[in-house]
Scaffold this motif. Structure first.
Motif, PDB file in Angstrom:
ATOM      1  N   GLY A   1       9.124  -6.719 -44.190  1.00  0.00           N
ATOM      2  CA  GLY A   1       8.672  -5.973 -45.062  1.00  0.00           C
ATOM      3  C   GLY A   1       9.365  -5.707 -46.568  1.00  0.00           C
ATOM      4  O   GLY A   1       9.190  -4.723 -47.142  1.00  0.00           O
ATOM      5  N   VAL A   2       9.973  -6.914 -46.667  1.00  0.00           N
ATOM      6  CA  VAL A   2      10.771  -6.568 -48.002  1.00  0.00           C
ATOM      7  C   VAL A   2       9.991  -6.528 -49.081  1.00  0.00           C
ATOM      8  O   VAL A   2      10.503  -5.901 -50.047  1.00  0.00           O
ATOM      9  N   HIS A   3       8.900  -6.998 -49.185  1.00  0.00           N
ATOM     10  CA  HIS A   3       8.086  -7.122 -50.360  1.00  0.00           C
ATOM     11  C   HIS A   3       7.214  -5.713 -50.476  1.00  0.00           C
ATOM     12  O   HIS A   3       6.804  -5.323 -51.625  1.00  0.00           O
ATOM     13  N   ILE A   4       7.108  -4.782 -49.474  1.00  0.00           N
ATOM     14  CA  ILE A   4       6.237  -3.706 -49.655  1.00  0.00           C
ATOM     15  C   ILE A   4       6.751  -2.919 -50.331  1.00  0.00           C
ATOM     16  O   ILE A   4       5.985  -1.853 -50.981  1.00  0.00           O
ATOM     17  N   HIS A   5       8.195  -2.815 -50.731  1.00  0.00           N
ATOM     18  CA  HIS A   5       8.789  -1.801 -51.628  1.00  0.00           C
ATOM     19  C   HIS A   5       8.513  -2.019 -53.329  1.00  0.00           C
ATOM     20  O   HIS A   5       8.121  -1.098 -53.882  1.00  0.00           O
ATOM     21  N   PHE A   6       7.906  -3.316 -53.269  1.00  0.00           N
ATOM     22  CA  PHE A   6       7.756  -3.793 -54.633  1.00  0.00           C
ATOM     23  C   PHE A   6       6.055  -3.769 -55.221  1.00  0.00           C
ATOM     24  O   PHE A   6       5.917  -4.218 -56.293  1.00  0.00           O
ATOM     25  N   HIS A   7       5.156  -3.010 -54.396  1.00  0.00           N
ATOM     26  CA  HIS A   7       3.937  -3.176 -54.714  1.00  0.00           C
ATOM     27  C   HIS A   7       3.229  -1.873 -54.006  1.00  0.00           C
ATOM     28  O   HIS A   7       3.499  -1.769 -52.780  1.00  0.00           O
ATOM     29  N   ASP A   8       2.393  -1.280 -54.743  1.00  0.00           N
ATOM     30  CA  ASP A   8       1.711   0.253 -54.265  1.00  0.00           C
ATOM     31  C   ASP A   8       0.440  -0.128 -53.513  1.00  0.00           C
ATOM     32  O   ASP A   8       0.040   0.507 -52.923  1.00  0.00           O
ATOM     33  N   ARG A   9       0.149  -1.621 -53.299  1.00  0.00           N
ATOM     34  CA  ARG A   9      -0.859  -1.962 -52.670  1.00  0.00           C
ATOM     35  C   ARG A   9      -0.812  -2.367 -51.052  1.00  0.00           C
ATOM     36  O   ARG A   9      -1.383  -2.720 -50.123  1.00  0.00           O
ATOM     37  N   LEU A  10       0.580  -2.090 -50.805  1.00  0.00           N
ATOM     38  CA  LEU A  10       1.227  -2.310 -49.440  1.00  0.00           C
ATOM     39  C   LEU A  10       1.713  -1.096 -49.015  1.00  0.00           C
ATOM     40  O   LEU A  10       1.884  -0.114 -49.463  1.00  0.00           O
TER      41      LEU A  10
END
Length: 506
Positions: A216-225
């Motif tokens: 989940g490294v990417h989830i911090h950088f998008h509000d659709r996640l």
């Protein structure tokens, strides 16, 4: 762009302010390489001059020029004060953490650090039973006692989801002396529980929350996640940048918030588990991956989400294949999900996920992330384009055509064994007096080693658990399907190490 105001993403230095556009470590390494100093230190290949010429030509002189060691101008990961400290501080700002520690031992090393930072011998930690083997390895090392929460099981897909807030609350009621709660967020398959509520429940009892954020490294950088660990207020998160964030394999970060855990102890434990010959190419790739996520992450991840949704829509139109989407949501354990993880159920085709994986490799030169008895998993990242998406859809259409059958065919029943009972602590079992027995003669005995299918690396048995006939049958099914069953010392998988039973003298 990141959702965090730019003023909060900067790092103040005495001489200047670093921003998320800067890469202090990578830039420093390049400057050092440009100076081209005479090296009377390791590594012995001396910028490639002393290594095999074929490998040097393939790897390239640039990467070899920064394959260096912790000399003073380049800082030291074990006690960072300059380049590495600046890079870690920028990462902390980007991830919303108080401290970020770089790991060259992968996320496994970061996960082990989390567990060993809060637990000692005989102390309890609440964990889901579907944890990665690194969690159980840490428990063996530090002598902690795992209190298992049974995750919600998806009987259609044959996979485990997350743990629920109510199960965490019940576990803390029964074990108020627990030193931590570990949560997987999101799971390998991209499913997330209500992490914010779990954190709220644990913090009400001053119990820290540790998050396995390997996927989940990417989830911090998008509000659709789904919400990231730091957004949810967790105390620590082992976050795998190399899996989905663009850094090199084996590079990860450990994000920490102050309060219930000691950053100095975290640094001490991480140092104990980390090689003193740290890889500067790996560290530099973390520095640059952080920059890209902080500056361009939202745009890049938006493209990945849109591409994944397009793939999902097209795959959903193929007969006898199911591509899982938002319909999986709605239970306490399926609170949110990551659409860039494409779960494809192929059980209606009458083949295993492993058979589908092999067929796709042989017929389309296509490699999937994971296969199990019933599914394959594909991941979509900023490294993918419409070109790769079209190949995947075409390949799945061909797979469905190859194995299509009429309606009289019965869909196989999903078999998931019960979670074994823990008879003794994993550490006691691992270090016990043991013996090797034929696999089918071990029912009722206490296992003394790990058995898992990797990926995803979730143990079928851990040391200390009582072996059951159902679990042995599940192992046999995975072996017969060709899936990578790992762990036992006997690589033929015909014998299993169990705790030796000492019989009474008659």
């Amino acid at each position: 762009m990141s959702n965090t105001p730019s003023s909060l993403l900067n790092v103040e230095r005495k001489d200047h302010t670093l921003t998320q556009n800067d890469t202090p470590l990578f830039t420093g390494l390049k400057k050092h390489a440009d100076r081209n100093p005479v090296q009377f230190h390791i590594p012995g290949h001396k910028k490639g001059a002393g290594m095999d010429p074929e490998f040097r030509a393939f790897a390239g002189d640039n990467i070899l020029s920064i394959d260096l060691i912790n000399i003073a101008p380049l800082d030291d990961l074990h006690q960072p004060k300059s380049l590495i400290k600046d890079a870690q501080d920028l990462a902390a700002k980007a991830f919303g953490a108080d401290h970020t520690f770089f790991s060259v031992q992968g996320t496994s090393g970061a996960i082990m650090t989390m567990v060993m930072s809060v637990c000692g011998p005989g102390e309890k930690i609440i964990v889901p039973r579907n944890v990665h083997k690194s969690v159980m390895s840490a428990i063996v090392f530090c002598g902690a006692i795992p209190i298992f929460i049974h995750p919600e099981v998806d009987k259609e897909l044959g996979i485990s989801h997350g743990i629920t807030p109510i199960s965490v609350a019940h576990a803390l009621e029964q074990h108020p002396d627990a030193k931590g709660v570990l949560v997987i967020n999101p799971t390998y398959f991209g499913i997330a529980a209500d992490l914010k509520e779990i954190v709220k429940i644990a913090h009400a009892q001053n119990v820290p929350v540790l998050v396995d954020e390997a996927h989940g490294v990417h989830i911090h950088f998008h509000d659709r996640l789904p919400a990231s660990a730091m957004q949810a207020g967790a105390d620590m998160a082992a976050t795998s940048v190399h899996k989905l964030g663009g850094s090199m394999t084996q590079s990860s970060v450990l994000n920490v918030k102050e309060g219930l855990v000691s950053p100095k102890r975290v640094q001490s434990i991480l140092s104990m588990l980390t090689t003193t010959s740290t890889s500067y190419p790996l560290l530099a790739s973390l520095d640059t991956a952080r920059r890209r996520l902080a500056i361009d992450g939202k745009e890049l991840i938006s493209q990945s989400i849109d591409l994944a949704e397009d793939i999902r829509d097209r795959l959903s139109k193929i007969d006898q294949i199911k591509c899982i989407g938002s319909e999986i949501l709605g239970t306490p354990a399926t609170y949110d999900y990551d659409p860039t993880k494409i779960i494809i159920s192929i059980k209606e085709l009458g083949i295993t996920g492993y058979q589908a994986e092999v067929w796709l490799r042989e017929q389309y030169n296509l490699e999937v992330e994971l296969s199990d008895l019933y599914n394959i998993l594909c991941i979509v990242t900023p490294g993918d384009t419409q070109y790769e998406a079209d190949i995947l859809v075409e390949a799945m259409q061909a797979l469905a055509k190859e194995f299509r059958h009429d309606s009289s065919h019965s869909v196989p029943e999903v078999i998931l064994p019960d979670i074994p009972l823990l008879a003794v602590t994993p550490r006691e079992a691992f270090y016990a007096d043991t013996e090797l027995l034929p696999l089918d003669e071990t029912v009722g005995r206490v296992c003394a080693e790990f058995i898992m299918v990797y990926p995803p690396g979730i143990p079928i048995f851990i040391p200390g658990e009582i072996i059951t006939e159902d679990n042995l049958r599940y192992i046999h099914e995975n072996i017969e399907a060709g899936l990578p069953v790992q762990g036992p010392q006997d690589e033929t998988l015909t014998k299993l190490r169990v705790i030796k039973e000492h019989r009474a003298i008659k």
